[in-house]
Design a protein around this motif. Structure first.
Motif, PDB file in Angstrom:
ATOM      1  N   LYS A  84      -1.570   4.141  -1.280  1.00 38.94           N
ATOM      2  CA  LYS A  84      -2.836   3.647  -1.786  1.00 38.94           C
ATOM      3  C   LYS A  84      -3.961   4.323  -1.000  1.00 38.94           C
ATOM      4  O   LYS A  84      -3.943   4.349   0.234  1.00 38.94           O
ATOM      5  N   THR A  85      -4.919   4.888  -1.699  1.00 39.54           N
ATOM      6  CA  THR A  85      -5.959   5.669  -1.036  1.00 39.54           C
ATOM      7  C   THR A  85      -7.252   4.897  -0.847  1.00 39.54           C
ATOM      8  O   THR A  85      -8.092   5.290  -0.047  1.00 39.54           O
ATOM      9  N   ASN A  86      -7.480   3.818  -1.599  1.00 38.23           N
ATOM     10  CA  ASN A  86      -8.646   2.973  -1.325  1.00 38.23           C
ATOM     11  C   ASN A  86      -8.150   1.575  -1.015  1.00 38.23           C
ATOM     12  O   ASN A  86      -7.289   1.035  -1.683  1.00 38.23           O
ATOM     13  N   ARG A  87      -8.694   1.000   0.037  1.00 33.92           N
ATOM     14  CA  ARG A  87      -8.205  -0.313   0.506  1.00 33.92           C
ATOM     15  C   ARG A  87      -9.117  -1.405  -0.006  1.00 33.92           C
ATOM     16  O   ARG A  87      -9.275  -2.412   0.538  1.00 33.92           O
ATOM     17  N   ASP A 137       0.798  -1.214   0.000  1.00 36.80           N
ATOM     18  CA  ASP A 137       0.000   0.000   0.000  1.00 36.80           C
ATOM     19  C   ASP A 137       0.838   1.275   0.000  1.00 36.80           C
ATOM     20  O   ASP A 137       0.343   2.357   0.300  1.00 36.80           O
ATOM     21  N   GLU A 164      -3.891   5.936 -10.906  1.00 40.03           N
ATOM     22  CA  GLU A 164      -4.600   4.668 -10.812  1.00 40.03           C
ATOM     23  C   GLU A 164      -3.652   3.521 -11.170  1.00 40.03           C
ATOM     24  O   GLU A 164      -2.875   3.622 -12.128  1.00 40.03           O
ATOM     25  N   GLY A 217      -6.034   0.006  -7.988  1.00 43.11           N
ATOM     26  CA  GLY A 217      -6.843   0.968  -7.244  1.00 43.11           C
ATOM     27  C   GLY A 217      -6.244   2.350  -7.313  1.00 43.11           C
ATOM     28  O   GLY A 217      -5.326   2.627  -8.088  1.00 43.11           O
ATOM     29  N   SER A 218      -6.781   3.242  -6.474  1.00 43.41           N
ATOM     30  CA  SER A 218      -6.355   4.640  -6.469  1.00 43.41           C
ATOM     31  C   SER A 218      -5.161   4.845  -5.535  1.00 43.41           C
ATOM     32  O   SER A 218      -5.133   4.312  -4.423  1.00 43.41           O
ATOM     33  N   TRP A 219      -4.225   5.656  -6.023  1.00 42.06           N
ATOM     34  CA  TRP A 219      -3.032   5.992  -5.258  1.00 42.06           C
ATOM     35  C   TRP A 219      -2.835   7.511  -5.300  1.00 42.06           C
ATOM     36  O   TRP A 219      -3.188   8.162  -6.278  1.00 42.06           O
ATOM     37  N   ASN A 225      -3.127  12.371  -8.232  1.00 39.23           N
ATOM     38  CA  ASN A 225      -3.681  11.039  -8.010  1.00 39.23           C
ATOM     39  C   ASN A 225      -3.442  10.176  -9.239  1.00 39.23           C
ATOM     40  O   ASN A 225      -3.508  10.655 -10.379  1.00 39.23           O
TER      41      ASN A 225
END
Length: 587
Positions: free
Chosen positions: A584-587, A502, A561, A540-542, A559
Motif C-alpha cells: 500500500k503506497t498511501n496510508r 498494507d 487501486e 487506496g493506492s497499491w 500501480n
C-alpha cells in the motif's frame, strides 16, 4: 584432503569443580568456582564450560549414577537448571569417500548454557554420585547485550507463524537433510554451504541408526555413542554458522520394526537395547510407551540430549518421532499419545530455554489427538504420491490451522516415496510448486522436500534461492498476515496469497502446469491476459512488483487501486508461474 578442525562457536570457559570433604564441618562454604574467560559472552551466545574434578567411577551416562548440573540465577532473579554431560572429542579425516573418526584424549564433562538476558549471572555447579552431593562450586559471569535474535517460538498473537525472541518473524525456507552418506560430516560441509548460498534457513535431521543415533543397538543402553554425538555437534555448529535452523528428530519409527521394508532393511527392533531379548525392559514394542523402566531410560536419554544440544540457538524444535504410525501393527495409538504427553512435559521441564516440540505421522494417518496435546507446539504433514502439490499445501495448511490453531507446514514432500523420480517430473515443477506454495498458503514454511542428495547432485537450489530473493524485505511471517481471499473466476490460473492491512504476496500458477498436468511440456504456452481479484484489501493506492520465480528477479511493476476492498490484478504474460509483491503506497 586436509582435515578441517571442528570449532564450536561460542565461549569456552574452564571450570574447576572442587570436591566436597565430607569430614569438614562446613565443607561447601570453602569451595570456589574458578572461571577463566577471555571475554564476556553475549546474550544468545552459547557458553561452554569444561568441568574438571568430577568423581571417578560410576556410569557417566546414567543420571542415577553420576550427575552434573549448573544452577544459573540471572540478573532478573530467574533461576534455571542446566544439565551437564559426559563427552569425548574426535578428529575427523576423509579416506577415499569415507569419513574416519579418531578419539582425542580422555572423556570430559561439559556444560552448555545459553544466556537469555544481559548482566551478571550467578553460577553454581553441583555434582552428585548415587544421589549424594560430592562437589559444589560457585562463580559469576557477566553477559553482554547483543543483536542476536534468540530462540524460535510460536508467534503468540495469531499463532500461524514462528518468530524469534526479539520479535523477528521466522519463515522456514528449507528441505529435509536427515542423514549423511559414507562421507559423514563432510557431506554437510558441502550441503550447508550450498544452503546458505541459496538462502535456505531450515533443515531436518534424524537421530537414527544410520546417522547421529546415540542409543539404538544392543550394547547402547546407558552407553551412548560418542562418535555419533560428536558428528551431531559438528553439524549443529556448522548449521549455526551458516544461519540454518534444525528440527532434530529424536527417533525413527523403524526402531520398532521386525520385518525388512521396501529397501530391504530398517527393521531395528531385534537390535534395540530396550528389547527384553537384549536385556531391556520391553517384551513388546508397545512396552516402550507403557513400561516405567523404559520411560526412565528414555527420560535419561532426553536429559543427555537436552544437556548437549539445547544451548544451540539454531535448534528449531525437538521432534519425538518420525512417522510413528508406520508401526501401528505393533503399537497402540492411545499409548503413543499418552507417552507424548508425558515425555513432552518432562522435556519441557528439562529444557532450560524451552525449545518447541512436535512429532510426526505419515500422510495417510491424520489423528487429531496427538497435535491437540498442549505439549505439541505445531503440527506437520508428510506428503508423497499426491497430485497437485500447491493445492495440497493450501488445503492442508487451511485445515490443520483451523483444527489446531498452531503453526503448520508440510515437513516432508516427494512425488514418490519409493525414490527420486525425475522421469515423472522432468522439469521439477512438482518440486518447485511444493516449495513456493507454502509461502503463499499461510504455512509456517515451504514444503520440505525429501531426496536431498539428489537435489544437491542436480544443483536444484535456484528454486529456493529465487524464493529467498522474492521474500527479502517482505513481511512474511508478521502476526497479522494470513491467507488472502480471492474473487471468483480466476480463469486459467490458480491464485494463492497471504495478506496484511498494507501488504500482500501473491503467487499465480498456470493450471495447465499444475503437476502432474503439463509435466512433460518443456516449453508450455505463455499465460496472457489473466485477471484476478483480491478482496478484503484496504482502499487506496497499491504498488505491484512482479517476479520471475525461476530467478527471483523483478520483471514488471505497476500501480493498482483498491476500491470497495477489491484489487484487480493483471499480471504480465508468464510461463508456468509468477509472483507479486503488493504494498500500500498511501496510508
Amino acid at each position: 584432503m586436509k582435515s578441517k578442525r571442528a570449532v564450536l562457536h561460542g565461549i569456552l570457559l574452564t571450570v574447576g569443580l572442587l570436591a566436597v570433604d565430607a569430614s569438614a564441618a562446613e565443607p561447601e562454604g570453602r569451595l570456589r568456582l574458578a572461571v577463566a574467560q577471555s571475554k564476556s559472552p553475549e546474550v544468545f551466545e552459547r557458553v561452554e564450560l569444561s568441568i574438571s574434578g568430577m568423581p571417578e567411577g560410576g556410569n557417566p551416562f546414567d543420571a542415577e549414577s553420576v550427575t552434573l548440573d549448573l544452577e544459573v540465577v540471572s540478573p532478573s532473579g530467574k533461576s534455571v537448571r542446566v544439565p551437564g554431560f559426559f563427552t569425548r572429542d574426535f578428529a575427523r579425516k576423509l579416506e577415499g569417500n569415507r569419513e574416519v573418526l579418531t578419539p582425542k584424549g580422555d572423556g570430559v564433562w561439559r556444560i552448555r548454557w545459553l544466556p537469555v538476558e544481559p548482566g551478571l549471572h550467578r553460577l553454581t555447579a553441583v555434582a552428585k554420585s548415587n544421589g549424594q552431593l560430592v562437589g559444589r562450586a560457585e562463580s559469576a559471569i557477566d553477559v553482554a547485550s547483543s543483536k542476536r535474535h534468540g530462540i524460535a517460538r510460536v508467534e503468540p498473537t495469531n499463532r500461524r507463524y514462528f518468530r524469534l525472541d526479539d520479535g523477528t518473524p521466522l519463515f522456514l525456507n528449507g528441505l529435509c537433510a536427515c542423514w549423511h552418506g559414507s562421507r559423514g560430516t563432510y557431506d554437510y560441509d558441502d550441503w550447508l554451504a550450498a544452503y546458505q548460498k541459496a538462502g535456505i534457513n531450515y533443515i531436518r535431521i534424524w537421530m537414527w541408526p544410520i546417522a547421529f543415533g546415540i542409543e539404538w543397538d544392543k550394547q547402547d543402553k546407558l552407553r551412548y555413542r560418542m562418535d555419533a554425538a560428536w558428528q551431531l555437534d559438528y553439524v549443529m555448529t556448522e548449521a549455526e554458522r551458516r544461519g540454518v535452523f534444525v528440527m532434530l528428530c529424536l527417533d525413527y519409527h523403524g526402531i520398532f520394526e521386525v520385518k525388512p521394508d521396501y529397501w530391504g532393511g530398517n527393521n531395528y527392533w531385534p537390535r534395540h537395547p530396550y528389547n527384553a531379548t537384549n536385556g531391556g525392559p520391553c517384551k513388546t514394542q508397545n512396552d516402550f510407551f507403557t513400561s516405567e523402566e523404559a520411560k526412565r531410560l528414555y527420560a535419561n536419554r532426553l536429559r543427555y540430549i537436552v544437556a548437549r544440544w539445547s544451548a544451540f540457538p539454531n535448534l528449531l524444535a525437538w521432534e519425538f518421532f518420525n512417522e510413528i504410525d508406520n508401526e501401528y501393527a505393533y503399537l497402540k495409538h492411545d499409548d503413543v499419545v499418552a507417552w507424548h504427553g508425558e515425555m513432552g512435559r518432562r522435556l519441557r521441564e528439562m529444557d532450560p530455554v524451552a525449545h518447541m516440540i512436535s512429532s510426526s505421522f505419515t500422510g495417510g494417518s491424520e489423528r487429531p489427538d496427538l497435535f491437540d496435546l498442549k505439549q505439541m507446539d505445531f503440527s506437520q504433514y508428510h506428503s508423497y504420491n499426491e497430485k497437485h502439490p500447491a493445492r495440497m499445501v493450501a488445503e492442508k495448511t487451511a485445515r490443520f490451522f483451523k483444527k489446531y490453531n498452531k503453526p503448520f507446514f508440510v515437513s516432508e514432500y516427494g512425488t514418490d516415496w519409493r525414490g527420486w523420480k525425475p522421469d515423472t517430473d522432468p522439469h521439477f515443477r512438482a518440486l518447485h510448486q511444493a516449495i513456493w506454495s507454502g509461502a503463499f498458503a499461510g504455512a509456517a514454511g515451504t514444503g520440505m522436500t525429501w531426496w536431498w542428495e539428489s537435489i544437491h547432485g542436480a544443483n536444484l537450489y535456484h528454486h529456493w534461492s529465487a524464493l529467498s530473493e522474492f521474500l527479502k524485505g517482505t513481511g512474511i511471517g508478521r502476526p497479522d498476515m494470513r491467507p488472502a481471499e480471492f474473487g471468483n473466476g480466476q480463469g486459467p490460473v490458480l491464485a494463492l496469497g497471504v495478506a496484511a492491512r498494507d501488504e500482500a504476496l501473491v503467487w499465480l500458477l498456470d493450471k495447465a502446469c499444475d503437476w502432474p498436468d503439463g509435466a512433460m511440456m518443456a516449453d508450455p504456452a505463455a499465460v496472457a491476459g489473466a485477471k484476478i481479484t483480491i478482496v478484503g484489501a484496504a482502499d487506496g493506492s497499491w504498488s505491484a512488483e512482479w517476479f520471475d520465480t525461476g530467478t527471483g528477479k523483478q520483471v514488471a511493476t505497476n500501480n493498482v487501486e483498491a476500491r470497495s476492498g477489491t484489487i484487480a490484478l493483471e499480471p504480465p504474460p508468464f510461463k508456468v508461474d509468477i509472483a507479486a509483491r503488493l504494498k500500500k503506497t498511501n496510508r
